[in-house]
Design an enzyme around this catalytic site. Structure first.
Site, PDB file in Angstrom:
ATOM      1  N   HIS A   1       2.118   2.024  -3.166  1.00  0.00           N
ATOM      2  CA  HIS A   1       1.160   2.973  -3.735  1.00  0.00           C
ATOM      3  C   HIS A   1       1.649   4.410  -3.656  1.00  0.00           C
ATOM      4  CE1 HIS A   1      -2.482   0.012  -3.214  1.00  0.00           C
ATOM      5  NE2 HIS A   1      -1.470  -0.512  -3.865  1.00  0.00           N
TER       6      HIS A   1
ATOM      7  N   ASP B   1       0.863  -1.189   0.000  1.00  0.00           N
ATOM      8  CA  ASP B   1       0.000   0.000   0.000  1.00  0.00           C
ATOM      9  C   ASP B   1       0.895   1.233   0.000  1.00  0.00           C
ATOM     10  OD1 ASP B   1      -2.242   1.859   0.531  1.00  0.00           O
ATOM     11  OD2 ASP B   1      -3.347   0.062   1.082  1.00  0.00           O
TER      12      ASP B   1
END
Length: 380
Positions: A227, A204
Protein backbone atom coordinates in the site's frame (compact mmCIF):
# COMPACT_ATOMS: atom_id res chain seq x y z
CA UNK A 1 28.90 -12.33 38.67
CA UNK A 2 30.62 -15.25 37.02
CA UNK A 3 33.98 -13.86 35.83
CA UNK A 4 33.72 -16.04 32.71
CA UNK A 5 30.54 -14.18 31.72
CA UNK A 6 32.06 -10.81 32.56
CA UNK A 7 34.87 -11.24 30.03
CA UNK A 8 33.09 -13.40 27.49
CA UNK A 9 32.61 -11.96 23.99
CA UNK A 10 30.45 -14.48 22.10
CA UNK A 11 27.23 -15.98 23.44
CA UNK A 12 26.13 -18.76 21.07
CA UNK A 13 22.58 -19.97 21.68
CA UNK A 14 23.70 -23.57 20.97
CA UNK A 15 25.97 -23.37 24.03
CA UNK A 16 22.88 -22.56 26.10
CA UNK A 17 20.96 -25.62 24.95
CA UNK A 18 19.25 -24.45 21.76
CA UNK A 19 18.63 -27.39 19.40
CA UNK A 20 17.78 -25.60 16.14
CA UNK A 21 15.69 -28.34 14.54
CA UNK A 22 12.64 -26.12 13.96
CA UNK A 23 10.51 -28.24 16.33
CA UNK A 24 12.07 -27.99 19.79
CA UNK A 25 11.22 -24.84 21.74
CA UNK A 26 14.48 -22.89 21.97
CA UNK A 27 13.05 -19.86 23.78
CA UNK A 28 14.66 -20.59 27.14
CA UNK A 29 18.13 -21.03 25.61
CA UNK A 30 17.82 -17.65 23.85
CA UNK A 31 16.72 -16.00 27.10
CA UNK A 32 19.63 -17.45 29.07
CA UNK A 33 22.12 -16.40 26.40
CA UNK A 34 20.63 -12.90 26.40
CA UNK A 35 20.80 -12.59 30.19
CA UNK A 36 24.51 -13.42 30.18
CA UNK A 37 25.22 -11.14 27.21
CA UNK A 38 23.40 -8.26 28.90
CA UNK A 39 25.55 -8.71 32.05
CA UNK A 40 28.81 -8.81 30.12
CA UNK A 41 31.13 -5.81 30.44
CA UNK A 42 33.18 -6.78 27.37
CA UNK A 43 32.87 -4.22 24.56
CA UNK A 44 30.20 -5.19 21.99
CA UNK A 45 29.31 -8.73 23.16
CA UNK A 46 27.64 -10.91 20.50
CA UNK A 47 24.58 -13.13 20.70
CA UNK A 48 25.12 -15.70 17.93
CA UNK A 49 22.29 -17.50 16.14
CA UNK A 50 24.25 -19.87 13.88
CA UNK A 51 23.71 -20.58 10.21
CA UNK A 52 22.18 -23.83 8.99
CA UNK A 53 19.72 -24.24 11.86
CA UNK A 54 16.08 -23.34 12.44
CA UNK A 55 15.17 -22.06 15.90
CA UNK A 56 11.58 -22.18 17.14
CA UNK A 57 10.79 -19.31 19.48
CA UNK A 58 7.64 -18.60 21.47
CA UNK A 59 6.78 -14.96 22.20
CA UNK A 60 9.83 -13.55 23.98
CA UNK A 61 11.16 -10.23 25.29
CA UNK A 62 14.83 -9.24 25.46
CA UNK A 63 15.20 -6.34 27.88
CA UNK A 64 17.92 -3.94 28.89
CA UNK A 65 19.61 -1.86 29.92
CA UNK A 66 22.77 -3.90 29.32
CA UNK A 67 26.16 -3.28 30.89
CA UNK A 68 27.95 -2.81 27.57
CA UNK A 69 26.96 0.34 25.68
CA UNK A 70 26.84 -1.68 22.44
CA UNK A 71 25.42 -5.17 21.95
CA UNK A 72 25.26 -7.23 18.76
CA UNK A 73 22.77 -9.92 17.76
CA UNK A 74 23.97 -11.89 14.76
CA UNK A 75 21.19 -13.92 13.16
CA UNK A 76 22.78 -16.17 10.55
CA UNK A 77 20.26 -19.01 10.87
CA UNK A 78 16.47 -18.98 10.76
CA UNK A 79 14.04 -18.12 13.55
CA UNK A 80 10.47 -19.35 13.21
CA UNK A 81 7.28 -18.70 15.15
CA UNK A 82 4.92 -21.41 16.41
CA UNK A 83 2.04 -22.29 14.10
CA UNK A 84 -0.36 -23.01 16.95
CA UNK A 85 -2.17 -19.77 17.84
CA UNK A 86 -3.09 -21.12 21.27
CA UNK A 87 0.60 -21.61 22.12
CA UNK A 88 1.16 -17.86 22.23
CA UNK A 89 1.36 -16.43 25.75
CA UNK A 90 1.89 -12.85 24.58
CA UNK A 91 -0.01 -11.49 21.60
CA UNK A 92 1.31 -7.92 21.44
CA UNK A 93 4.61 -8.97 19.88
CA UNK A 94 6.42 -12.17 18.96
CA UNK A 95 10.01 -10.93 19.48
CA UNK A 96 10.41 -7.73 21.49
CA UNK A 97 13.56 -5.75 22.30
CA UNK A 98 13.06 -3.11 25.00
CA UNK A 99 15.20 -0.47 26.70
CA UNK A 100 18.47 -1.41 24.98
CA UNK A 101 20.76 1.35 23.72
CA UNK A 102 23.39 0.59 21.09
CA UNK A 103 21.66 -2.56 19.78
CA UNK A 104 22.78 -3.92 16.40
CA UNK A 105 21.00 -6.82 14.70
CA UNK A 106 22.29 -8.30 11.43
CA UNK A 107 23.76 -11.53 10.08
CA UNK A 108 22.03 -12.45 6.82
CA UNK A 109 19.51 -14.81 8.43
CA UNK A 110 15.75 -15.08 8.32
CA UNK A 111 12.85 -14.34 10.68
CA UNK A 112 9.68 -16.19 9.70
CA UNK A 113 6.46 -15.28 11.53
CA UNK A 114 4.54 -18.15 9.87
CA UNK A 115 1.57 -15.82 9.78
CA UNK A 116 -0.81 -17.78 7.56
CA UNK A 117 -2.51 -19.42 10.57
CA UNK A 118 -3.27 -15.95 11.92
CA UNK A 119 -4.47 -14.58 8.58
CA UNK A 120 -6.81 -17.55 8.15
CA UNK A 121 -8.24 -16.97 11.64
CA UNK A 122 -8.78 -13.29 10.90
CA UNK A 123 -12.50 -13.71 10.30
CA UNK A 124 -13.66 -11.32 13.01
CA UNK A 125 -12.35 -8.15 14.65
CA UNK A 126 -11.16 -9.85 17.86
CA UNK A 127 -8.93 -12.37 16.12
CA UNK A 128 -7.57 -9.68 13.80
CA UNK A 129 -6.81 -7.29 16.67
CA UNK A 130 -5.08 -10.03 18.70
CA UNK A 131 -2.40 -10.72 16.11
CA UNK A 132 1.18 -9.98 17.20
CA UNK A 133 3.79 -7.79 15.57
CA UNK A 134 6.71 -10.01 14.55
CA UNK A 135 9.60 -7.79 15.68
CA UNK A 136 9.01 -4.88 18.04
CA UNK A 137 11.57 -2.33 19.28
CA UNK A 138 10.66 -0.15 22.27
CA UNK A 139 13.01 2.54 23.62
CA UNK A 140 16.07 1.27 21.74
CA UNK A 141 18.20 4.34 20.95
CA UNK A 142 20.99 3.90 18.43
CA UNK A 143 19.33 0.80 16.95
CA UNK A 144 20.91 -0.63 13.80
CA UNK A 145 19.00 -3.30 11.88
CA UNK A 146 20.32 -4.68 8.59
CA UNK A 147 20.89 -7.63 6.26
CA UNK A 148 18.00 -9.85 7.31
CA UNK A 149 14.93 -11.35 5.64
CA UNK A 150 11.54 -11.03 7.34
CA UNK A 151 8.71 -13.26 6.17
CA UNK A 152 5.00 -13.70 6.80
CA UNK A 153 4.38 -11.78 9.99
CA UNK A 154 1.01 -12.39 11.69
CA UNK A 155 0.51 -8.59 11.49
CA UNK A 156 3.11 -5.86 10.88
CA UNK A 157 6.66 -7.14 10.41
CA UNK A 158 8.71 -4.50 12.24
CA UNK A 159 7.56 -1.86 14.72
CA UNK A 160 9.77 1.00 15.92
CA UNK A 161 8.43 2.93 18.94
CA UNK A 162 10.14 5.42 21.22
CA UNK A 163 13.49 4.96 19.45
CA UNK A 164 15.91 7.71 18.40
CA UNK A 165 18.87 7.60 16.01
CA UNK A 166 17.82 4.43 14.18
CA UNK A 167 19.52 3.02 11.07
CA UNK A 168 17.73 0.33 9.03
CA UNK A 169 19.11 -0.98 5.75
CA UNK A 170 19.31 -3.91 3.36
CA UNK A 171 16.27 -5.80 4.59
CA UNK A 172 13.97 -8.04 2.57
CA UNK A 173 10.38 -8.13 3.81
CA UNK A 174 7.88 -10.49 2.18
CA UNK A 175 4.24 -11.41 2.77
CA UNK A 176 1.47 -12.23 0.26
CA UNK A 177 -0.41 -9.33 -1.29
CA UNK A 178 -3.67 -10.51 0.30
CA UNK A 179 -2.26 -10.98 3.83
CA UNK A 180 -4.07 -8.55 6.18
CA UNK A 181 -2.23 -5.63 7.82
CA UNK A 182 1.24 -7.05 7.16
CA UNK A 183 3.00 -3.65 7.07
CA UNK A 184 6.72 -3.74 6.43
CA UNK A 185 7.93 -1.14 8.94
CA UNK A 186 5.78 0.97 11.27
CA UNK A 187 7.39 3.98 12.98
CA UNK A 188 5.90 5.93 15.91
CA UNK A 189 7.16 8.27 18.66
CA UNK A 190 10.64 8.14 17.15
CA UNK A 191 13.08 10.62 15.62
CA UNK A 192 16.15 10.60 13.42
CA UNK A 193 15.27 7.32 11.71
CA UNK A 194 16.83 6.26 8.42
CA UNK A 195 15.44 3.41 6.31
CA UNK A 196 17.57 2.62 3.26
CA UNK A 197 17.93 0.14 0.41
CA UNK A 198 15.20 -2.31 1.36
CA UNK A 199 12.85 -4.52 -0.67
CA UNK A 200 9.28 -4.87 0.60
CA UNK A 201 6.42 -6.95 -0.78
CA UNK A 202 3.51 -6.92 1.67
CA UNK A 203 -0.25 -6.92 2.13
CA UNK A 204 -0.33 -3.37 3.56
CA UNK A 205 1.89 -0.29 3.86
CA UNK A 206 5.53 -0.88 3.01
CA UNK A 207 6.30 1.85 5.56
CA UNK A 208 3.81 3.67 7.79
CA UNK A 209 4.90 6.80 9.66
CA UNK A 210 2.66 7.37 12.65
CA UNK A 211 2.14 9.73 15.59
CA UNK A 212 5.16 11.33 17.21
CA UNK A 213 7.54 10.72 14.29
CA UNK A 214 10.01 13.39 13.17
CA UNK A 215 13.15 13.59 11.06
CA UNK A 216 12.51 10.36 9.18
CA UNK A 217 14.65 9.76 6.07
CA UNK A 218 13.61 6.99 3.68
CA UNK A 219 15.55 6.20 0.51
CA UNK A 220 16.11 3.38 -1.93
CA UNK A 221 12.94 1.42 -1.15
CA UNK A 222 11.48 -1.04 -3.66
CA UNK A 223 7.81 -1.37 -2.66
CA UNK A 224 5.24 -3.61 -4.27
CA UNK A 225 2.91 -5.23 -3.92
CA UNK A 226 1.69 -3.26 -0.92
CA UNK A 227 0.00 0.00 0.00
CA UNK A 228 2.95 2.33 -0.55
CA UNK A 229 4.67 4.65 1.91
CA UNK A 230 2.11 6.34 4.14
CA UNK A 231 2.08 9.21 6.56
CA UNK A 232 -0.59 8.00 8.97
CA UNK A 233 -3.17 7.26 9.50
CA UNK A 234 -3.32 10.14 12.01
CA UNK A 235 -6.08 11.53 14.22
CA UNK A 236 -8.20 8.42 14.66
CA UNK A 237 -10.99 8.72 17.25
CA UNK A 238 -10.35 12.44 17.59
CA UNK A 239 -6.72 12.00 18.66
CA UNK A 240 -4.10 14.77 18.60
CA UNK A 241 -1.27 13.41 16.42
CA UNK A 242 1.87 15.00 14.99
CA UNK A 243 4.33 14.08 12.24
CA UNK A 244 6.98 16.37 10.75
CA UNK A 245 10.24 16.51 8.82
CA UNK A 246 9.74 13.42 6.64
CA UNK A 247 11.88 12.90 3.54
CA UNK A 248 11.17 10.07 1.09
CA UNK A 249 13.41 9.82 -1.99
CA UNK A 250 14.63 7.49 -4.72
CA UNK A 251 11.91 4.90 -4.21
CA UNK A 252 10.20 2.56 -6.68
CA UNK A 253 6.55 1.52 -6.40
CA UNK A 254 5.35 -1.39 -8.52
CA UNK A 255 1.73 -2.54 -8.61
CA UNK A 256 0.94 -0.87 -5.30
CA UNK A 257 -2.44 0.31 -4.05
CA UNK A 258 -0.86 3.70 -3.24
CA UNK A 259 2.57 5.21 -3.72
CA UNK A 260 3.02 8.50 -1.83
CA UNK A 261 0.16 8.88 0.66
CA UNK A 262 -0.88 11.09 3.57
CA UNK A 263 -3.95 9.87 5.46
CA UNK A 264 -5.66 11.65 8.37
CA UNK A 265 -9.01 10.93 10.00
CA UNK A 266 -11.94 13.31 10.01
CA UNK A 267 -12.35 14.69 13.54
CA UNK A 268 -8.66 14.43 14.49
CA UNK A 269 -6.27 17.24 15.36
CA UNK A 270 -2.55 18.00 15.32
CA UNK A 271 -0.40 18.32 12.21
CA UNK A 272 1.45 16.57 9.39
CA UNK A 273 3.97 19.04 7.98
CA UNK A 274 7.34 19.47 6.28
CA UNK A 275 6.98 16.31 4.19
CA UNK A 276 8.78 15.63 0.91
CA UNK A 277 8.43 12.83 -1.62
CA UNK A 278 10.97 13.19 -4.42
CA UNK A 279 12.60 11.18 -7.20
CA UNK A 280 9.83 8.60 -7.13
CA UNK A 281 9.28 6.02 -9.87
CA UNK A 282 5.83 4.46 -10.19
CA UNK A 283 4.74 1.46 -12.24
CA UNK A 284 1.02 0.65 -12.41
CA UNK A 285 0.02 2.00 -8.98
CA UNK A 286 -3.64 2.72 -8.24
CA UNK A 287 -3.14 5.99 -6.31
CA UNK A 288 0.26 7.45 -7.18
CA UNK A 289 -0.15 10.69 -5.20
CA UNK A 290 -2.86 10.94 -2.56
CA UNK A 291 -3.65 13.21 0.37
CA UNK A 292 -6.78 12.17 2.23
CA UNK A 293 -7.36 14.64 5.06
CA UNK A 294 -10.98 13.58 5.44
CA UNK A 295 -10.58 9.82 5.88
CA UNK A 296 -13.73 8.40 7.43
CA UNK A 297 -14.61 4.94 6.12
CA UNK A 298 -17.12 4.16 8.86
CA UNK A 299 -18.67 7.65 9.11
CA UNK A 300 -17.34 8.10 12.67
CA UNK A 301 -17.23 11.79 13.72
CA UNK A 302 -19.04 12.48 10.48
CA UNK A 303 -19.46 16.19 9.91
CA UNK A 304 -16.75 17.10 12.43
CA UNK A 305 -15.08 20.41 11.66
CA UNK A 306 -11.69 19.48 13.10
CA UNK A 307 -8.88 17.84 11.13
CA UNK A 308 -5.17 17.17 11.34
CA UNK A 309 -3.49 20.16 9.66
CA UNK A 310 -1.60 19.13 6.53
CA UNK A 311 0.95 21.69 5.30
CA UNK A 312 4.34 22.19 3.68
CA UNK A 313 4.15 19.06 1.54
CA UNK A 314 6.25 18.68 -1.61
CA UNK A 315 5.99 16.08 -4.36
CA UNK A 316 8.95 16.53 -6.73
CA UNK A 317 10.08 14.52 -9.75
CA UNK A 318 7.43 11.81 -9.52
CA UNK A 319 7.16 9.81 -12.72
CA UNK A 320 5.52 6.67 -14.02
CA UNK A 321 2.17 5.06 -14.72
CA UNK A 322 -1.14 4.91 -12.88
CA UNK A 323 -3.43 1.88 -12.90
CA UNK A 324 -6.39 4.25 -12.50
CA UNK A 325 -7.08 7.37 -14.48
CA UNK A 326 -7.23 9.40 -11.25
CA UNK A 327 -3.48 9.88 -10.65
CA UNK A 328 -3.32 12.84 -8.24
CA UNK A 329 -5.95 12.97 -5.49
CA UNK A 330 -5.87 15.84 -2.99
CA UNK A 331 -8.94 15.44 -0.76
CA UNK A 332 -8.68 18.02 2.00
CA UNK A 333 -11.34 18.87 4.56
CA UNK A 334 -13.82 21.63 3.82
CA UNK A 335 -12.98 23.46 7.04
CA UNK A 336 -9.24 23.02 7.58
CA UNK A 337 -7.86 22.40 4.10
CA UNK A 338 -4.27 21.64 3.08
CA UNK A 339 -1.79 24.51 2.70
CA UNK A 340 1.54 25.06 0.96
CA UNK A 341 1.23 21.94 -1.20
CA UNK A 342 3.83 21.88 -3.98
CA UNK A 343 3.86 19.61 -7.04
CA UNK A 344 6.92 19.96 -9.26
CA UNK A 345 8.11 17.97 -12.27
CA UNK A 346 5.33 15.39 -12.11
CA UNK A 347 4.58 13.14 -15.07
CA UNK A 348 2.12 10.33 -14.41
CA UNK A 349 0.51 8.72 -17.43
CA UNK A 350 -2.09 5.97 -17.67
CA UNK A 351 -0.98 2.34 -17.63
CA UNK A 352 -4.00 1.70 -19.87
CA UNK A 353 -3.30 2.47 -23.55
CA UNK A 354 -5.42 5.31 -24.88
CA UNK A 355 -6.51 6.57 -21.46
CA UNK A 356 -5.64 9.95 -19.92
CA UNK A 357 -4.86 10.58 -16.28
CA UNK A 358 -6.51 13.38 -14.34
CA UNK A 359 -6.39 15.01 -10.90
CA UNK A 360 -8.98 15.80 -8.25
CA UNK A 361 -8.77 18.18 -5.35
CA UNK A 362 -10.80 19.75 -2.61
CA UNK A 363 -9.65 22.76 -0.58
CA UNK A 364 -5.96 22.20 -1.38
CA UNK A 365 -3.74 25.29 -1.70
CA UNK A 366 -0.26 25.69 -3.08
CA UNK A 367 1.68 25.70 -6.33
CA UNK A 368 2.31 23.39 -9.25
CA UNK A 369 5.03 23.43 -11.90
CA UNK A 370 5.49 21.11 -14.89
CA UNK A 371 2.84 18.69 -13.71
CA UNK A 372 0.96 16.07 -15.71
CA UNK A 373 -1.91 15.64 -15.16
CA UNK A 374 -2.60 19.29 -14.46
CA UNK A 375 -3.86 20.21 -11.00
CA UNK A 376 -6.16 23.24 -11.53
CA UNK A 377 -6.73 23.97 -7.84
CA UNK A 378 -3.02 24.77 -7.31
CA UNK A 379 -1.57 27.95 -8.83
CA UNK A 380 0.76 27.61 -11.80
Amino acid sequence: MDKRIDHKKNFNVISYGAVGNGKTDDTEAFQKAWEDLCKATQESPILSVPKGKIFLLQSVQFSGPCKSNKVLVQIAGSIVAPTNINAWSEKEAWIKFADIDGLTINGGGQIDGQGSVWWNACTDKKHCDDRPTALHFQNCNGLQLSKLSHLNSPKNHISISGCNNVYISDLRIFAPEDSPNTDGIDIAHSSNVRVLNTVMETGDDCIAINDGSSYINISGIACGPGHGISIGSLGKDGAYNTVEEIHVSNCNFTGTQNAARIKTWQGGSGYARKITFENINIIDSQNPIIIDQDYNPNSVNSGSQSAVKVSDVTFRNVRGTSADELAIDLVCSDNTGCTNISLQQINITSAIPGKQTYSRCNNAHGITKSTNPIVPCLSQ
